[in-house]
Design an enzyme around this catalytic site. Structure first.
Site, PDB file in Angstrom:
ATOM      1  N   LYS A 191      -2.188  -8.117   6.529  1.00  0.00           N
ATOM      2  CA  LYS A 191      -2.753  -6.882   7.093  1.00  0.00           C
ATOM      3  C   LYS A 191      -3.393  -6.091   5.964  1.00  0.00           C
ATOM      4  O   LYS A 191      -2.715  -5.446   5.190  1.00  0.00           O
ATOM      5  CB  LYS A 191      -1.637  -6.057   7.744  1.00  0.00           C
ATOM      6  CG  LYS A 191      -2.072  -5.239   8.896  1.00  0.00           C
ATOM      7  CD  LYS A 191      -2.767  -3.951   8.738  1.00  0.00           C
ATOM      8  CE  LYS A 191      -2.418  -2.680   8.209  1.00  0.00           C
ATOM      9  NZ  LYS A 191      -3.611  -1.978   7.695  1.00  0.00           N
ATOM     10  N   GLY A 244       1.908  -0.446  -1.410  1.00  0.00           N
ATOM     11  CA  GLY A 244       1.263   0.773  -0.936  1.00  0.00           C
ATOM     12  C   GLY A 244       2.037   1.981  -1.411  1.00  0.00           C
ATOM     13  O   GLY A 244       2.763   1.930  -2.418  1.00  0.00           O
ATOM     14  N   SER A 245       1.913   3.064  -0.670  1.00  0.00           N
ATOM     15  CA  SER A 245       2.524   4.321  -1.101  1.00  0.00           C
ATOM     16  C   SER A 245       4.030   4.336  -0.848  1.00  0.00           C
ATOM     17  O   SER A 245       4.534   3.615   0.026  1.00  0.00           O
ATOM     18  CB  SER A 245       1.879   5.471  -0.330  1.00  0.00           C
ATOM     19  OG  SER A 245       2.083   5.275   1.055  1.00  0.00           O
ATOM     20  N   THR A 246       4.708   5.173  -1.578  1.00  0.00           N
ATOM     21  CA  THR A 246       6.158   5.317  -1.392  1.00  0.00           C
ATOM     22  C   THR A 246       6.447   5.849   0.016  1.00  0.00           C
ATOM     23  O   THR A 246       7.409   5.433   0.662  1.00  0.00           O
ATOM     24  CB  THR A 246       6.725   6.246  -2.487  1.00  0.00           C
ATOM     25  OG1 THR A 246       6.517   5.591  -3.748  1.00  0.00           O
ATOM     26  CG2 THR A 246       8.203   6.524  -2.305  1.00  0.00           C
ATOM     27  N   GLY A 249       6.259   2.988   2.303  1.00  0.00           N
ATOM     28  CA  GLY A 249       7.385   2.108   1.965  1.00  0.00           C
ATOM     29  C   GLY A 249       8.656   2.542   2.683  1.00  0.00           C
ATOM     30  O   GLY A 249       9.442   1.711   3.169  1.00  0.00           O
ATOM     31  N   GLU A 267       6.344  -2.705  -3.304  1.00  0.00           N
ATOM     32  CA  GLU A 267       5.644  -2.346  -4.551  1.00  0.00           C
ATOM     33  C   GLU A 267       4.955  -1.012  -4.275  1.00  0.00           C
ATOM     34  O   GLU A 267       3.958  -0.971  -3.560  1.00  0.00           O
ATOM     35  CB  GLU A 267       4.583  -3.397  -4.890  1.00  0.00           C
ATOM     36  CG  GLU A 267       5.120  -4.770  -5.207  1.00  0.00           C
ATOM     37  CD  GLU A 267       5.826  -4.830  -6.530  1.00  0.00           C
ATOM     38  OE1 GLU A 267       5.778  -3.846  -7.299  1.00  0.00           O
ATOM     39  OE2 GLU A 267       6.451  -5.864  -6.797  1.00  0.00           O
ATOM     40  N   CYS A 302      -1.827   1.643  -9.238  1.00  0.00           N
ATOM     41  CA  CYS A 302      -0.425   2.043  -9.051  1.00  0.00           C
ATOM     42  C   CYS A 302       0.234   2.405 -10.382  1.00  0.00           C
ATOM     43  O   CYS A 302       1.015   3.336 -10.462  1.00  0.00           O
ATOM     44  CB  CYS A 302       0.343   0.932  -8.355  1.00  0.00           C
ATOM     45  SG  CYS A 302       0.123  -0.662  -9.143  1.00  0.00           S
ATOM     46  N   GLU A 401       1.736  11.515  -7.274  1.00  0.00           N
ATOM     47  CA  GLU A 401       0.730  10.495  -7.551  1.00  0.00           C
ATOM     48  C   GLU A 401      -0.616  10.980  -7.016  1.00  0.00           C
ATOM     49  O   GLU A 401      -0.769  11.206  -5.818  1.00  0.00           O
ATOM     50  CB  GLU A 401       1.129   9.191  -6.862  1.00  0.00           C
ATOM     51  CG  GLU A 401       0.237   8.043  -7.247  1.00  0.00           C
ATOM     52  CD  GLU A 401       0.632   6.741  -6.561  1.00  0.00           C
ATOM     53  OE1 GLU A 401       0.954   6.778  -5.364  1.00  0.00           O
ATOM     54  OE2 GLU A 401       0.601   5.690  -7.221  1.00  0.00           O
TER      55      GLU A 401
HETATM   56  P1  NAD Z   1      -0.782   3.217   1.999  1.00  0.00           P
HETATM   57  O1  NAD Z   1       0.680   3.222   1.832  1.00  0.00           O
HETATM   58  O2  NAD Z   1      -1.428   4.353   2.690  1.00  0.00           O
HETATM   59  O3  NAD Z   1      -1.234   1.915   2.807  1.00  0.00           O
HETATM   60  C1  NAD Z   1      -0.827   0.621   2.409  1.00  0.00           C
HETATM   61  C2  NAD Z   1      -0.843  -0.288   3.617  1.00  0.00           C
HETATM   62  O4  NAD Z   1       0.106   0.199   4.569  1.00  0.00           O
HETATM   63  C3  NAD Z   1      -2.189  -0.345   4.344  1.00  0.00           C
HETATM   64  O5  NAD Z   1      -2.419  -1.649   4.798  1.00  0.00           O
HETATM   65  C4  NAD Z   1      -1.980   0.606   5.498  1.00  0.00           C
HETATM   66  O6  NAD Z   1      -2.795   0.298   6.611  1.00  0.00           O
HETATM   67  C5  NAD Z   1      -0.519   0.386   5.826  1.00  0.00           C
HETATM   68  N1  NAD Z   1       0.100   1.525   6.510  1.00  0.00           N
HETATM   69  C6  NAD Z   1      -0.257   2.844   6.414  1.00  0.00           C
HETATM   70  N2  NAD Z   1       0.534   3.606   7.214  1.00  0.00           N
HETATM   71  C7  NAD Z   1       1.417   2.757   7.802  1.00  0.00           C
HETATM   72  C8  NAD Z   1       2.487   2.939   8.719  1.00  0.00           C
HETATM   73  N3  NAD Z   1       2.796   4.140   9.208  1.00  0.00           N
HETATM   74  N4  NAD Z   1       3.198   1.844   9.102  1.00  0.00           N
HETATM   75  C9  NAD Z   1       2.889   0.623   8.625  1.00  0.00           C
HETATM   76  N5  NAD Z   1       1.881   0.378   7.773  1.00  0.00           N
HETATM   77  C10 NAD Z   1       1.140   1.439   7.361  1.00  0.00           C
HETATM   78  O7  NAD Z   1      -1.356   2.984   0.543  1.00  0.00           O
HETATM   79  P2  NAD Z   1      -2.877   2.922   0.094  1.00  0.00           P
HETATM   80  O8  NAD Z   1      -3.416   4.307   0.173  1.00  0.00           O
HETATM   81  O9  NAD Z   1      -3.596   1.817   0.781  1.00  0.00           O
HETATM   82  O10 NAD Z   1      -2.728   2.468  -1.439  1.00  0.00           O
HETATM   83  C11 NAD Z   1      -2.387   3.354  -2.426  1.00  0.00           C
HETATM   84  C12 NAD Z   1      -0.914   3.277  -2.745  1.00  0.00           C
HETATM   85  O11 NAD Z   1      -0.553   1.939  -3.054  1.00  0.00           O
HETATM   86  C13 NAD Z   1      -0.554   4.080  -3.958  1.00  0.00           C
HETATM   87  O12 NAD Z   1       0.635   4.805  -3.713  1.00  0.00           O
HETATM   88  C14 NAD Z   1      -0.320   3.034  -5.029  1.00  0.00           C
HETATM   89  O13 NAD Z   1       0.512   3.437  -6.068  1.00  0.00           O
HETATM   90  C15 NAD Z   1       0.241   1.919  -4.245  1.00  0.00           C
HETATM   91  N6  NAD Z   1       0.080   0.636  -4.954  1.00  0.00           N
HETATM   92  C16 NAD Z   1       1.188   0.064  -5.538  1.00  0.00           C
HETATM   93  C17 NAD Z   1       1.065  -1.127  -6.255  1.00  0.00           C
HETATM   94  C18 NAD Z   1       2.266  -1.767  -6.913  1.00  0.00           C
HETATM   95  O14 NAD Z   1       2.193  -2.942  -7.261  1.00  0.00           O
HETATM   96  N7  NAD Z   1       3.359  -1.056  -7.087  1.00  0.00           N
HETATM   97  C19 NAD Z   1      -0.184  -1.736  -6.371  1.00  0.00           C
HETATM   98  C20 NAD Z   1      -1.284  -1.128  -5.768  1.00  0.00           C
HETATM   99  C21 NAD Z   1      -1.136   0.059  -5.054  1.00  0.00           C
END
Ligand code: NAD
Length: 498
Positions: A191, A244-246, A249, A267, A302, A401
């Site tokens: 996804k 993605g974001s905390t 997560g 992550e 990240c 962040e």
């Molecule tokens: P995000 O958390 O908004 O989205 C990540 C994914 O989750 C997307 O596919 C999104 O569609 C999905 N998503 C969003 N809301 C959801 C929900 N309610 N239920 C289920 N899935 C949902 O993050 P982003 O804005 O795409 O990316 C930025 C974040 O990712 C930053 O916080 C960054 O630090 C983190 N990141 C971490 C790493 C790592 O390895 N630790 C690497 C890259 C990015």
């Protein structure tokens, strides 16, 4: 890469067919509801595609396909050497198509075309090849039990893995999940983030071309709170590999608890410190690296080193050097091969970055470089590299962040204060330390609570080294053989031959 002119990439972008359908059971399909969402090119702010918005019914369809493929054994029970051949071919196909994939990536997220084609795509291909090569080199165990027993400890694929990934490095982040999850024999539902579905959709066909059986890789574009949530709550998804974001997560932990206790690997975000001590061996190299550590990929990283923690004895001299790099970097046309700094991914993210810049100012910090949105006439989302001085670690810009090109400089008196400020955060993804003293280097590496500590360098990586966070930066590791643990379960088999 063939050296191309700016106009060539613009022309190619106009001629390119943008992927817009979901990929389920080996074929491109519309969402069952017929719904779509818009994709915007952040270099111009214009809508360039409408992409299938998958809902729970599409998730069901993909999970059924993935389960059927898994139970058939067509991938899950093939010999490791066979899986290796297919994944190696898949990796080659990524490279053979890297200009198209690079262009798709740039059109989705606005990163410089040279970075996409020379960085992101080869790095994703390398990741797939690394796991392909690893498959037939990992062994099970024979446990020391008793003379009348042979006790085997083997790893089995978990079954169906949902890989939910972000937009900052769309294909690389997907590859970090696909490599180990496919290598261990799982079926995967990928996804991509709603901002960046193109490369994920395009590579689904390349995987089939490489010989992956239909159903082993499905790709579901869609909105996070719809498609991502449906995957997180699905009773027949066995594992989620999430980056993605905390904030999101946390949702996945809840989805798991509310459904089938699926395994979750997280992550998440970071607020990584770059600590520069007064005995730093080379302030020029450190300044260049500190600037790259926050401004690369316009800070949408990240592990971006967003907090500069610097000893007061060298602060002015050091900041001057960092500023020179910040002022040198100008955001420009992502499709121009000479561009080093592209756009922010979306208008929403741009507004978020600008609001943090305002909060920094109202909180009492001082802007010493950048601070503005620029190139507005393009319609794109461009922000100057920005440096704040006089930041206290409890300010919002030092704690939250930002995910943009914003560096917060915090001055400290000595090593101990540097360590305590470095650790004064909810995050623990990564950290950098600059010192010429071997003892301090070791003491800092031990003291900092983070999954990665770089000494006299920053943002170095290799497929052979695990990557992931402590604290609220998540758990589980991407990259290296350790990543395969997330996508496999241990089985103990006792054979009584007494
Ligand atoms: P995000 O958390 O908004 O989205 C990540 C994914 O989750 C997307 O596919 C999104 O569609 C999905 N998503 C969003 N809301 C959801 C929900 N309610 N239920 C289920 N899935 C949902 O993050 P982003 O804005 O795409 O990316 C930025 C974040 O990712 C930053 O916080 C960054 O630090 C983190 N990141 C971490 C790493 C790592 O390895 N630790 C690497 C890259 C990015």
């Amino acid at each position: 890469m063939n050296v191309e002119l700016k106009s060539d990439w613009h022309r190619r972008a106009e001629a390119l067919k943008l992927p817009s359908k979901a990929f389920i059971d080996g074929a491109y399909v519309d969402a069952l509801s017929g719904e779509t969402f818009d994709c915007v090119y952040p270099g111009s702010g214009k809508v360039i595609a409408s992409v299938a918005a998958c809902g729970p019914a599409d998730v069901d369809r993909a999970v059924r396909s993935a389960r059927k493929a898994f139970e058939s054994g067509a991938w899950s029970r093939t010999a490791p050497t066979e899986r290796k051949k297919v994944l190696l071919r898949f990796s080659e196909l990524l490279l053979e198509n890297r200009e198209e994939l690079g262009l798709l990536e740039t059109l989705n997220v606005g990163k410089p075309i040279t970075n996409s084609t020379n960085g992101d795509i080869p790095s994703a291909a390398n990741c797939i090849a690394w796991y392909a090569e690893a498959i037939d080199k990992v062994y099970g165990e024979v446990a020391a039990t008793s003379d009348d027993m042979t006790t085997l400890v083997v790893r089995e694929p978990v079954g169906i893995v949902a890989a939910v990934v972000p937009w900052n490095y769309p294909l690389s982040m997907a590859a970090w999940k696909l490599g180990p999850a496919l290598a261990t024999g799982n079926s995967v539902i990928l996804k991509p983030a709603e901002q960046s579905p193109f490369t994920a959709l395009r590579i689904a066909q390349l995987a089939i071309d490489a010989g992956l059986p239909a159903g082993v890789l499905n790709v579901l574009p869609g909105l996070g709170h719809v498609t991502g949530k449906a995957l997180g709550l699905h009773m027949d998804v066995d594992c989620v590999g999430f980056t993605g974001s905390t904030e999101v997560g946390r949702y996945f932990m809840q989805y798991s608890g509310q459904s089938n206790i699926k395994r979750i690997g997280l992550e998440l975000g970071g607020k990584s410190p770059q600590v520069v001590l007064a005995d730093c061996p080379d302030l020029d190299v450190a300044a260049r690296t500190v600037a790259a550590g926050i401004f690369s990929n316009t800070g949408q990283v990240c592990n971006a080193g967003s907090r500069l923690i610097v000893e007061d004895k060298i602060k002015d001299k050091f900041l001057e050097k960092v500023l020179a790099h910040a002022n040198d970097l100008k955001p420009a046309d992502p499709l121009d091969p000479s561009t080093k700094l592209g756009s922010i991914v979306s208008e929403e993210q741009l507004n978020r970055v600008m609001s943090y810049i305002e909060q920094g100012l109202s909180g009492g910090a001082r802007i010493i470089a950048g601070g503005n949105r620029v190139a507005q006439e393009t319609g794109g989302f461009f922000v100057e590299p920005t440096v704040f001085d006089g930041v206290a670690n409890n300010m919002k810009i030092a704690q939250e962040e930002i995910f943009g090109p914003v560096l917060s400089a915090i001055t400290v008196r000595d090593f101990d204060e540097a360590m305590s400020v470095a650790n004064d955060t909810i995050y623990g993804l990564a950290a950098g330390v600059w010192t010429g003293d071997l003892k301090k280097a070791h003491r800092a590496a031990k003291a900092i609570k983070a999954g990665v500590v770089w000494v006299n360098c920053f943002d170095r990586g290799s497929m052979s080294v695990p990557f992931g966070g402590f604290k609220q930066s998540g758990f589980g590791r991407d990259k290296s053989l350790h990543a395969m643990d997330k996508y496999s379960d241990l089985k103990a088999i006792w054979i009584n031959h007494g």
